[in-house]
Design a protein around this motif. Structure first.
Motif, PDB file in Angstrom:
ATOM      1  N   ASP A  50     -15.117  -2.303   5.205  1.00  0.00           N
ATOM      2  CA  ASP A  50     -13.925  -2.434   4.357  1.00  0.00           C
ATOM      3  C   ASP A  50     -12.886  -1.427   4.834  1.00  0.00           C
ATOM      4  N   ALA A  51     -11.863  -1.937   5.526  1.00  0.00           N
ATOM      5  CA  ALA A  51     -10.827  -1.051   6.075  1.00  0.00           C
ATOM      6  C   ALA A  51      -9.714  -0.769   5.082  1.00  0.00           C
ATOM      7  N   SER A  52      -9.759  -1.397   3.916  1.00  0.00           N
ATOM      8  CA  SER A  52      -8.627  -1.273   2.995  1.00  0.00           C
ATOM      9  C   SER A  52      -8.431   0.161   2.521  1.00  0.00           C
ATOM     10  N   ARG A  53      -9.550   0.891   2.306  1.00  0.00           N
ATOM     11  CA  ARG A  53      -9.423   2.271   1.831  1.00  0.00           C
ATOM     12  C   ARG A  53      -8.749   3.145   2.875  1.00  0.00           C
ATOM     13  N   ARG A  54      -9.140   2.960   4.133  1.00  0.00           N
ATOM     14  CA  ARG A  54      -8.515   3.742   5.209  1.00  0.00           C
ATOM     15  C   ARG A  54      -7.043   3.358   5.365  1.00  0.00           C
ATOM     16  N   GLN A  55      -6.733   2.080   5.242  1.00  0.00           N
ATOM     17  CA  GLN A  55      -5.337   1.641   5.355  1.00  0.00           C
ATOM     18  C   GLN A  55      -4.498   2.207   4.216  1.00  0.00           C
ATOM     19  N   ASP A  56      -5.050   2.225   3.007  1.00  0.00           N
ATOM     20  CA  ASP A  56      -4.327   2.799   1.875  1.00  0.00           C
ATOM     21  C   ASP A  56      -4.063   4.281   2.099  1.00  0.00           C
ATOM     22  N   ALA A  57      -5.077   4.987   2.620  1.00  0.00           N
ATOM     23  CA  ALA A  57      -4.906   6.414   2.890  1.00  0.00           C
ATOM     24  C   ALA A  57      -3.830   6.636   3.949  1.00  0.00           C
ATOM     25  N   ALA A  58      -3.812   5.780   4.979  1.00  0.00           N
ATOM     26  CA  ALA A  58      -2.797   5.908   6.030  1.00  0.00           C
ATOM     27  C   ALA A  58      -1.404   5.659   5.479  1.00  0.00           C
ATOM     28  N   ARG A  59      -1.287   4.678   4.575  1.00  0.00           N
ATOM     29  CA  ARG A  59       0.019   4.405   3.975  1.00  0.00           C
ATOM     30  C   ARG A  59       0.486   5.572   3.108  1.00  0.00           C
ATOM     31  N   ARG A  60      -0.448   6.150   2.352  1.00  0.00           N
ATOM     32  CA  ARG A  60      -0.083   7.297   1.520  1.00  0.00           C
ATOM     33  C   ARG A  60       0.337   8.486   2.376  1.00  0.00           C
ATOM     34  N   THR A  61      -0.373   8.697   3.468  1.00  0.00           N
ATOM     35  CA  THR A  61      -0.013   9.795   4.378  1.00  0.00           C
ATOM     36  C   THR A  61       1.355   9.566   4.988  1.00  0.00           C
ATOM     37  N   ARG A  62       1.608   8.349   5.427  1.00  0.00           N
ATOM     38  CA  ARG A  62       2.908   8.023   6.022  1.00  0.00           C
ATOM     39  C   ARG A  62       4.023   8.239   5.004  1.00  0.00           C
ATOM     40  N   ALA A  63       3.811   7.774   3.767  1.00  0.00           N
ATOM     41  CA  ALA A  63       4.821   7.946   2.728  1.00  0.00           C
ATOM     42  C   ALA A  63       5.064   9.419   2.427  1.00  0.00           C
ATOM     43  N   ALA A  64       3.990  10.220   2.419  1.00  0.00           N
ATOM     44  CA  ALA A  64       4.142  11.654   2.153  1.00  0.00           C
ATOM     45  C   ALA A  64       4.930  12.334   3.264  1.00  0.00           C
ATOM     46  N   VAL A  65       4.656  11.966   4.514  1.00  0.00           N
ATOM     47  CA  VAL A  65       5.383  12.565   5.641  1.00  0.00           C
ATOM     48  C   VAL A  65       6.857  12.166   5.605  1.00  0.00           C
ATOM     49  N   LEU A  66       7.130  10.895   5.325  1.00  0.00           N
ATOM     50  CA  LEU A  66       8.524  10.451   5.244  1.00  0.00           C
ATOM     51  C   LEU A  66       9.263  11.157   4.112  1.00  0.00           C
ATOM     52  N   ALA A  67       8.618  11.307   2.965  1.00  0.00           N
ATOM     53  CA  ALA A  67       9.258  11.998   1.838  1.00  0.00           C
ATOM     54  C   ALA A  67       9.521  13.451   2.187  1.00  0.00           C
ATOM     55  N   ALA A  68       8.554  14.091   2.844  1.00  0.00           N
ATOM     56  CA  ALA A  68       8.746  15.482   3.247  1.00  0.00           C
ATOM     57  C   ALA A  68       9.865  15.603   4.275  1.00  0.00           C
ATOM     58  N   GLY A  69       9.878  14.679   5.233  1.00  0.00           N
ATOM     59  CA  GLY A  69      10.935  14.706   6.237  1.00  0.00           C
ATOM     60  C   GLY A  69      12.309  14.538   5.622  1.00  0.00           C
ATOM     61  N   ARG A  70      12.436  13.600   4.699  1.00  0.00           N
ATOM     62  CA  ARG A  70      13.726  13.397   4.032  1.00  0.00           C
ATOM     63  C   ARG A  70      14.157  14.656   3.281  1.00  0.00           C
ATOM     64  N   GLU A  71      13.235  15.238   2.517  1.00  0.00           N
ATOM     65  CA  GLU A  71      13.579  16.422   1.731  1.00  0.00           C
ATOM     66  C   GLU A  71      14.036  17.576   2.618  1.00  0.00           C
ATOM     67  N   LEU A  72      13.298  17.847   3.686  1.00  0.00           N
ATOM     68  CA  LEU A  72      13.631  18.979   4.541  1.00  0.00           C
ATOM     69  C   LEU A  72      14.890  18.723   5.362  1.00  0.00           C
ATOM     70  N   LEU A  73      15.065  17.499   5.825  1.00  0.00           N
ATOM     71  CA  LEU A  73      16.274  17.193   6.599  1.00  0.00           C
ATOM     72  C   LEU A  73      17.532  17.408   5.765  1.00  0.00           C
ATOM     73  N   PHE A  74      17.494  16.943   4.518  1.00  0.00           N
ATOM     74  CA  PHE A  74      18.683  17.095   3.680  1.00  0.00           C
ATOM     75  C   PHE A  74      18.832  18.509   3.129  1.00  0.00           C
TER      76      PHE A  74
END
Length: 213
Positions: free
Chosen positions: A11-35
Motif C-alpha cells: 500500500d503506497a498511499s501512506r508514503r504518497q500522503d507523507a510525500a505530499r505533506r512534506t512537499r506542502a510543508a516545504v512550499l509553505a516554508a519557502g513562501r514564508e521565508l521568501l516574503f
C-alpha cells in the motif's frame, strides 16, 4: 512461516500522503521565508529547518532554490498543488464549453485576472532576485505562450477568429495583452480596479481576435 503464505499487497498511499505533506510543508516554508527575508537571504537550509525536514529532502524534491521557486510559482499560478494541467482546470473547461464568443472572452479575461492577482506579489518579489531566477521567469513565460497559443487554436477550431488572420501573430498579440507586466501597470501603476481591467481585457481581446459580427 511458510514461504507459500500469500503476501499482502503493498500500500503506497501512506508514503504518497507523507510525500505530499512534506512537499506542502516545504512550499509553505519557502513562501514564508521568501516574503519575510527576500530571495537572496532565503537558503535551502533555512527552508528545511522551517519545514522540519533535512536540506537533502528539499534538494531531492526541488533540486535547489530555483526549483523550489519554480514549484512555488506553479502552485501560485494554479491556486493549488493538484496534479492537474491548467487546460483541465474548471475555469478553463468553462471557457472551452462556452459557445458565445464574447462570453468566452469574458471568462478568459476573468481567468487571466485571477492568475495575475495571485502571482503579482511573487512577481514583485522575484523582480529583486536578479539572474538566479531569470530562467524560472523565462520558462514561465514560455509556458504562458504555450497556453495562449492553445487558446487561440481553440478559437480557430470554433471558427471564431478573424478571417485570414495569422494565427501565430494573434497568439503573440494575446500573449502580450494578457501578460503580468501589463496587468501590474494598469492595476498598480494606473490604479485600475480589477473589474475595469477584466472588462478592458475582454473587449481588447475581442477586437484583436474575433471575426466581426
Amino acid at each position: 512461516m511458510s514461504s507459500d503464505a500469500p503476501r499482502r499487497p503493498y500500500d503506497a498511499s501512506r508514503r504518497q500522503d507523507a510525500a505530499r505533506r512534506t512537499r506542502a510543508a516545504v512550499l509553505a516554508a519557502g513562501r514564508e521565508l521568501l516574503f519575510r527575508d527576500g530571495y537572496r537571504a532565503t537558503t535551502v537550509r533555512a527552508v528545511a529547518e522551517q519545514a522540519g525536514v533535512s536540506p537533502e529532502t528539499v534538494y531531492k524534491a526541488f533540486g535547489g532554490k530555483p526549483g523550489l521557486v519554480k514549484a512555488l510559482w506553479d502552485v501560485t499560478l494554479a491556486g493549488d498543488d493538484e496534479p492537474l494541467a491548467m487546460g483541465e482546470r474548471p475555469e478553463l473547461r468553462e471557457v472551452w464549453r462556452t459557445r458565445d464568443p464574447h462570453a468566452k472572452l469574458r471568462l478568459y479575461a476573468t481567468f487571466v485576472c485571477s492568475v495575475h492577482e495571485r502571482l503579482a506579489p511573487l512577481i514583485a518579489l522575484l523582480a529583486e532576485a536578479g539572474p538566479d531566477v531569470a530562467q524560472v521567469l523565462a520558462t514561465s513565460e514560455e509556458e504562458r505562450l504555450t497556453g495562449v497559443t492553445a487558446f487561440v487554436a481553440h478559437l480557430a477550431t470554433a471558427g471564431l477568429l478573424r478571417p485570414g488572420a495569422d494565427r501565430a501573430r494573434l497568439a503573440d498579440a494575446c500573449w502580450a495583452l494578457t501578460g503580468p507586466h501589463l496587468f501590474t501597470q494598469l492595476t498598480a501603476t494606473r490604479a485600475w480596479p480589477a473589474d475595469t481591467y477584466r472588462t478592458w481585457l475582454a473587449d481588447t481581446l475581442a477586437a484583436t481576435l474575433l471575426a466581426p459580427g
